[in-house]
Design a protein around this motif. Structure first.
Motif, PDB file in Angstrom:
ATOM      1  N   ASN A 252       0.849  -1.191   0.000  1.00  0.00           N
ATOM      2  CA  ASN A 252       0.000   0.000   0.000  1.00  0.00           C
ATOM      3  C   ASN A 252       0.882   1.237   0.000  1.00  0.00           C
ATOM      4  OD1 ASN A 252      -1.267  -2.146   2.113  1.00  0.00           O
ATOM      5  ND2 ASN A 252      -2.886  -1.273   0.834  1.00  0.00           N
ATOM      6  N   ASP A 253       0.293   2.385  -0.282  1.00  0.00           N
ATOM      7  CA  ASP A 253       1.016   3.644  -0.105  1.00  0.00           C
ATOM      8  C   ASP A 253       1.408   3.785   1.359  1.00  0.00           C
ATOM      9  OD1 ASP A 253       0.641   4.637  -2.810  1.00  0.00           O
ATOM     10  OD2 ASP A 253      -1.456   4.996  -2.262  1.00  0.00           O
ATOM     11  N   VAL A 254       2.606   4.282   1.611  1.00  0.00           N
ATOM     12  CA  VAL A 254       3.068   4.516   2.977  1.00  0.00           C
ATOM     13  C   VAL A 254       2.812   5.988   3.291  1.00  0.00           C
ATOM     14  CG1 VAL A 254       5.042   4.464   4.548  1.00  0.00           C
ATOM     15  CG2 VAL A 254       4.820   2.730   2.736  1.00  0.00           C
ATOM     16  N   VAL A 255       1.917   6.238   4.229  1.00  0.00           N
ATOM     17  CA  VAL A 255       1.491   7.607   4.515  1.00  0.00           C
ATOM     18  C   VAL A 255       1.532   7.901   6.007  1.00  0.00           C
ATOM     19  CG1 VAL A 255       0.011   7.653   2.466  1.00  0.00           C
ATOM     20  CG2 VAL A 255      -0.966   6.993   4.683  1.00  0.00           C
ATOM     21  N   VAL A 256       1.610   9.166   6.334  1.00  0.00           N
ATOM     22  CA  VAL A 256       1.554   9.652   7.713  1.00  0.00           C
ATOM     23  C   VAL A 256       0.182  10.263   7.940  1.00  0.00           C
ATOM     24  CG1 VAL A 256       2.464  11.352   9.342  1.00  0.00           C
ATOM     25  CG2 VAL A 256       4.034  10.070   7.876  1.00  0.00           C
ATOM     26  N   GLN A 257      -0.485   9.839   9.001  1.00  0.00           N
ATOM     27  CA  GLN A 257      -1.804  10.375   9.345  1.00  0.00           C
ATOM     28  C   GLN A 257      -1.901  10.547  10.862  1.00  0.00           C
ATOM     29  OE1 GLN A 257      -4.236  12.248   9.301  1.00  0.00           O
ATOM     30  NE2 GLN A 257      -5.483  11.368   7.651  1.00  0.00           N
ATOM     31  N   PRO A 258      -1.493  11.719  11.370  1.00  0.00           N
ATOM     32  CA  PRO A 258      -1.556  11.947  12.817  1.00  0.00           C
ATOM     33  C   PRO A 258      -2.922  12.426  13.299  1.00  0.00           C
ATOM     34  CG  PRO A 258      -0.547  13.823  11.757  1.00  0.00           C
ATOM     35  CD  PRO A 258      -0.845  12.841  10.661  1.00  0.00           C
ATOM     36  N   GLY A 259      -3.888  12.527  12.367  1.00  0.00           N
ATOM     37  CA  GLY A 259      -5.186  13.075  12.713  1.00  0.00           C
ATOM     38  C   GLY A 259      -5.362  14.460  12.145  1.00  0.00           C
ATOM     39  N   TYR A 260      -4.885  14.644  10.893  1.00  0.00           N
ATOM     40  CA  TYR A 260      -5.067  15.939  10.231  1.00  0.00           C
ATOM     41  C   TYR A 260      -6.539  16.306  10.229  1.00  0.00           C
ATOM     42  CZ  TYR A 260      -0.327  15.268   8.253  1.00  0.00           C
ATOM     43  OH  TYR A 260       1.009  15.075   8.066  1.00  0.00           O
ATOM     44  N   ALA A 261      -6.813  17.583  10.431  1.00  0.00           N
ATOM     45  CA  ALA A 261      -8.196  18.045  10.485  1.00  0.00           C
ATOM     46  C   ALA A 261      -8.247  19.502  10.085  1.00  0.00           C
ATOM     47  CB  ALA A 261      -8.764  17.869  11.892  1.00  0.00           C
ATOM     48  N   GLN A 262      -9.438  19.961   9.696  1.00  0.00           N
ATOM     49  CA  GLN A 262      -9.602  21.355   9.299  1.00  0.00           C
ATOM     50  C   GLN A 262      -9.663  22.239  10.542  1.00  0.00           C
ATOM     51  OE1 GLN A 262     -12.826  22.150   6.580  1.00  0.00           O
ATOM     52  NE2 GLN A 262     -12.444  24.352   6.558  1.00  0.00           N
ATOM     53  N   SER A 263      -8.477  22.489  11.072  1.00  0.00           N
ATOM     54  CA  SER A 263      -8.332  23.305  12.269  1.00  0.00           C
ATOM     55  C   SER A 263      -6.932  23.884  12.256  1.00  0.00           C
ATOM     56  CB  SER A 263      -8.556  22.451  13.523  1.00  0.00           C
ATOM     57  OG  SER A 263      -8.481  23.238  14.688  1.00  0.00           O
ATOM     58  N   ALA A 264      -6.757  25.031  12.859  1.00  0.00           N
ATOM     59  CA  ALA A 264      -5.461  25.693  12.854  1.00  0.00           C
ATOM     60  C   ALA A 264      -4.369  24.765  13.370  1.00  0.00           C
ATOM     61  CB  ALA A 264      -5.523  26.964  13.707  1.00  0.00           C
ATOM     62  N   ASN A 265      -3.267  24.679  12.642  1.00  0.00           N
ATOM     63  CA  ASN A 265      -2.108  23.868  12.993  1.00  0.00           C
ATOM     64  C   ASN A 265      -2.368  22.361  12.948  1.00  0.00           C
ATOM     65  OD1 ASN A 265      -0.296  26.102  13.651  1.00  0.00           O
ATOM     66  ND2 ASN A 265      -1.651  26.409  15.413  1.00  0.00           N
ATOM     67  N   GLN A 266      -3.481  21.944  12.368  1.00  0.00           N
ATOM     68  CA  GLN A 266      -3.797  20.515  12.319  1.00  0.00           C
ATOM     69  C   GLN A 266      -4.057  20.014  10.905  1.00  0.00           C
ATOM     70  OE1 GLN A 266      -6.742  19.173  15.121  1.00  0.00           O
ATOM     71  NE2 GLN A 266      -5.958  20.418  16.784  1.00  0.00           N
ATOM     72  N   GLN A 267      -3.940  20.862   9.909  1.00  0.00           N
ATOM     73  CA  GLN A 267      -4.254  20.451   8.547  1.00  0.00           C
ATOM     74  C   GLN A 267      -3.085  19.717   7.890  1.00  0.00           C
ATOM     75  OE1 GLN A 267      -7.643  23.309   6.783  1.00  0.00           O
ATOM     76  NE2 GLN A 267      -5.576  23.941   6.262  1.00  0.00           N
ATOM     77  N   ASN A 268      -3.397  18.958   6.836  1.00  0.00           N
ATOM     78  CA  ASN A 268      -2.384  18.395   5.965  1.00  0.00           C
ATOM     79  C   ASN A 268      -1.457  19.523   5.514  1.00  0.00           C
ATOM     80  OD1 ASN A 268      -1.579  18.138   2.948  1.00  0.00           O
ATOM     81  ND2 ASN A 268      -1.852  16.024   3.586  1.00  0.00           N
ATOM     82  N   PHE A 345      -3.734  23.986  -9.230  1.00  0.00           N
ATOM     83  CA  PHE A 345      -4.087  22.699  -8.629  1.00  0.00           C
ATOM     84  C   PHE A 345      -5.590  22.658  -8.370  1.00  0.00           C
ATOM     85  CE2 PHE A 345       0.294  22.860  -6.368  1.00  0.00           C
ATOM     86  CZ  PHE A 345       0.928  22.436  -7.530  1.00  0.00           C
ATOM     87  N   LEU A 346      -6.196  21.521  -8.676  1.00  0.00           N
ATOM     88  CA  LEU A 346      -7.635  21.350  -8.497  1.00  0.00           C
ATOM     89  C   LEU A 346      -7.960  21.168  -7.019  1.00  0.00           C
ATOM     90  CD1 LEU A 346     -10.442  20.872  -9.898  1.00  0.00           C
ATOM     91  CD2 LEU A 346      -9.898  18.421  -9.779  1.00  0.00           C
ATOM     92  N   GLN A 347      -8.801  22.040  -6.488  1.00  0.00           N
ATOM     93  CA  GLN A 347      -9.238  21.897  -5.103  1.00  0.00           C
ATOM     94  C   GLN A 347     -10.045  20.614  -4.958  1.00  0.00           C
ATOM     95  OE1 GLN A 347      -8.524  23.692  -2.476  1.00  0.00           O
ATOM     96  NE2 GLN A 347      -7.371  25.298  -3.527  1.00  0.00           N
ATOM     97  N   GLY A 348      -9.661  19.784  -3.996  1.00  0.00           N
ATOM     98  CA  GLY A 348     -10.332  18.518  -3.792  1.00  0.00           C
ATOM     99  C   GLY A 348      -9.899  17.436  -4.760  1.00  0.00           C
ATOM    100  N   GLY A 349      -8.855  17.706  -5.558  1.00  0.00           N
ATOM    101  CA  GLY A 349      -8.386  16.741  -6.544  1.00  0.00           C
ATOM    102  C   GLY A 349      -7.279  15.859  -6.006  1.00  0.00           C
ATOM    103  N   GLY A 350      -6.461  15.341  -6.904  1.00  0.00           N
ATOM    104  CA  GLY A 350      -5.449  14.362  -6.521  1.00  0.00           C
ATOM    105  C   GLY A 350      -4.278  14.922  -5.760  1.00  0.00           C
ATOM    106  N   LEU A 351      -4.035  16.239  -5.866  1.00  0.00           N
ATOM    107  CA  LEU A 351      -2.947  16.871  -5.130  1.00  0.00           C
ATOM    108  C   LEU A 351      -3.464  17.583  -3.889  1.00  0.00           C
ATOM    109  CD1 LEU A 351      -0.901  18.316  -8.152  1.00  0.00           C
ATOM    110  CD2 LEU A 351      -0.547  16.158  -6.925  1.00  0.00           C
ATOM    111  N   LEU A 352      -4.456  18.432  -4.078  1.00  0.00           N
ATOM    112  CA  LEU A 352      -5.074  19.129  -2.939  1.00  0.00           C
ATOM    113  C   LEU A 352      -6.293  18.329  -2.496  1.00  0.00           C
ATOM    114  CD1 LEU A 352      -4.833  22.846  -4.132  1.00  0.00           C
ATOM    115  CD2 LEU A 352      -3.354  21.646  -2.505  1.00  0.00           C
ATOM    116  N   LYS A 353      -6.038  17.172  -1.888  1.00  0.00           N
ATOM    117  CA  LYS A 353      -7.117  16.263  -1.524  1.00  0.00           C
ATOM    118  C   LYS A 353      -8.027  16.832  -0.442  1.00  0.00           C
ATOM    119  CE  LYS A 353      -4.800  11.887  -2.688  1.00  0.00           C
ATOM    120  NZ  LYS A 353      -5.892  11.175  -3.356  1.00  0.00           N
ATOM    121  N   GLY A 354      -7.462  17.604   0.457  1.00  0.00           N
ATOM    122  CA  GLY A 354      -8.266  18.145   1.534  1.00  0.00           C
ATOM    123  C   GLY A 354      -7.442  18.346   2.785  1.00  0.00           C
TER     124      GLY A 354
END
Length: 536
Positions: A252-268, A345-354
């Motif tokens: 699988n893709d090897v990714v880091v996911q610490p709990g990114y969220a739409q909040s200050a200092n917590q986004q991707n 870059f497309l918002q919500g696309g393959g690069l700027l996923k969210g």
């Protein structure tokens, strides 16, 4: 250490932990070690690696490895919205250009070193740290060449460490990864287990061993074309052993996911820098870079659906359903006007996923293309039959990555490529791409040339280049320097004396010149090659 990221409970890693203290703030600098345990340090270290590799910290003066490499590898050009980007446009590098990569990476290496020093009682944490030290040192060697390695990370005991040869460091990488795998195997019988603080594999040590094996493949391929007989023999011997490694490779893709969220200092971090702020407004650098005409043409001219997943339509010559890029160094690149608008870059696309998307450390597509290359070059057994399968799977894995909507580590880590179905995001587009290119040797491996400029290897590197666009640009840039493929275009304003008019490396930073000048290798410019860079 740039941060001391304490993880006491799994809940602190989820978006529900609204009360946790700025858990992605990478600007704190508690260099005075505390009584933090490996369990409390690991998530911090892994998250920092993701920042450094992807885009730098949210407030860093310079972005990360992939941002630098996206310009060097001809994925990005400067838009007409801002001035600047002089070094990217001219390759007239200074010792302050991306110097934060050096300092931030060594800071991060100190984090892992602290974890490894507490191996007693935390053997699995230490094994992970040992793997990640190789990952980070590899980034430094590949962009800077000879670096402090064997005497680095000793604190006050060695404030002016000597520089070691890149080729010697490369060989020790394999020693360290072998050691980390052995450590993980030995740890199975005791010690504190790894849990939610592992924001990559959630404590699955088999997956860490697979990652170590795939990292070995990256390393060994990098040094596989030097023409040095002794090194070639060493690489072939190591690869022969690696192919039958007990735990295999990543699935699988090897990714880091610490709990990114739409909040200050917590986004991707990539989304924060080039997409939207936590408040939903445009990021400062959202419109600063646009795709090059070169990368756009590779998608458009080959009926590749990925182009519409990566970029928005632009506006040019009265048409609003076209993709508009630039040539790096172009004097009047497309901006963001009503009559001439670039394909940002497309918002919500393959690069700027969210804002909550994970950050990749290694793409499955990269590994599969690397494996295909090893097979077609007879560095692995299987030949072109095996290479063809891995080549096709590499393309499929790229589509799955760019179209994936899930942000869950559980989903990503538990769904191998073989389990994808027609309903998996990206599979329908992959099938369309394959069907539209049955006579295209860049897509249909059976038609790829067996001779010429690197033969089938060139087609593998080409598809690998498309898959790594902006996400793993560092690996694409390294592969270009290793193979001279694909034939990317230099900036129109290049000062490079090389035939390809491109640079080859970064300069040692001013911070190092000011503190360790006596040990810095002499006569190094941005056109001095790394030891494995021999094919032009």
């Amino acid at each position: 250490m740039k941060i001391l990221f304490r993880v006491l409970l799994a809940a602190a890693l989820t978006t529900a932990a609204t009360g946790c203290e700025k858990f992605l703030d990478v600007n704190e600098n508690p260099n005075n070690p505390t009584a933090a345990t490996p369990s409390e340090l690991l998530a911090s270290a892994l998250t920092t690696t993701a920042f450094n590799y992807s885009s730098g910290s949210n407030t860093s003066t310079l972005p990360g490895y992939n941002s630098y490499a996206s310009f060097a590898a001809d994925y990005w050009g400067k838009s007409g919205v801002v001035n600047g980007y002089t070094e990217e446009r001219t390759y007239n590098y200074t010792n302050q250009f991306y110097q934060s990569l050096w300092s931030n990476t060594y800071d991060n290496l100190n984090d892992y070193n602290l974890i490894q020093q507490q191996a007693v009682g935390y053997p699995n944490h230490a094994a992970i740290a040992r793997i990640m030290k190789v990952y980070n040192f590899l980034l430094l060697v590949d962009e800077f060449g000879d670096i402090p390695y064997f005497t680095a990370l000793q604190g006050a005991a060695s404030t002016t460490p000597t520089y070691d040869k890149a080729a010697d460091i490369y060989k020790d990488f394999i020693v360290q990864l072998d050691g980390a795998i052995a450590d993980a195997n030995a740890a199975a019988s005791g010690g504190v287990g790894v849990g939610a603080e592992d924001v990559v594999f959630r404590g699955d040590m088999k997956k860490w061993k697979q990652f170590a094996n795939s990292l070995k493949l990256r390393i060994l391929l990098r040094e596989s074309q030097t023409g040095d007989a002794a090194l070639d023999t060493y690489v072939r011997t190591q690869l022969a052993t690696l192919q039958t490694a007990p735990d295999g490779f990543i699935t699988n893709d090897v990714v880091v996911q610490p709990g990114y969220a739409q909040s200050a200092n917590q986004q991707n971090p990539f989304f924060t820098r080039y997409g939207l702020t936590a408040a939903g407004t445009s990021a400062t650098e959202q419109l600063y870079q646009i795709p090059t005409n070169f990368i756009l043409n590779q998608y458009v001219n080959n009926n590749d659906p990925r182009v519409s997943q990566l970029y928005a339509f632009g506006v040019k010559d009265g048409a609003s359903n076209v993709y508009v890029g630039t040539d790096l160094g172009e004097r009047s690149p497309a901006g963001a006007t009503a009559t001439l608008r670039a394909s940002f870059f497309l918002q919500g696309g393959g690069l700027l996923k969210g804002p909550n998307a994970p950050t990749p450390l290694m793409l499955l597509s990269e590994h599969l293309f690397s494996k295909a290359e090893a097979e077609t070059r007879n560095l692995f057994t299987g030949g072109d039959a095996a290479a063809s399968t891995d080549f096709q799977d590499g393309i499929k894995a790229s589509f799955v990555y760019f179209y994936r909507t899930s942000t869950s580590l559980t989903d990503i880590n538990s769904t191998p490529l073989s389990a994808t179905t027609s309903g998996t995001p990206g599979i329908a587009q992959y099938n369309t791409y394959i069907a539209a290119n049955t006579n295209n040797p860049l897509v249909n491996y059976a038609l790829a040339p067996s001779a010429g400029s690197l033969g089938k290897q060139s087609v593998i590197i080409y598809q690998k280049y498309l898959a790594e666009n902006s996400v793993a640009s560092t690996e694409a840039w390294d592969d270009y320097r290793r193979t001279a493929q694909p034939k990317i275009q230099a900036s129109l304003e290049s000062i490079s004396p090389r035939a390809d008019k491109l640079p080859t490396r970064l300069l040692y930073p001013l911070t190092e010149t000011n503190t360790n000048a006596a040990n810095i290798p002499a006569n190094v410019t941005q056109f001095t090659k790394i030891f494995w860079d021999v094919v032009d």
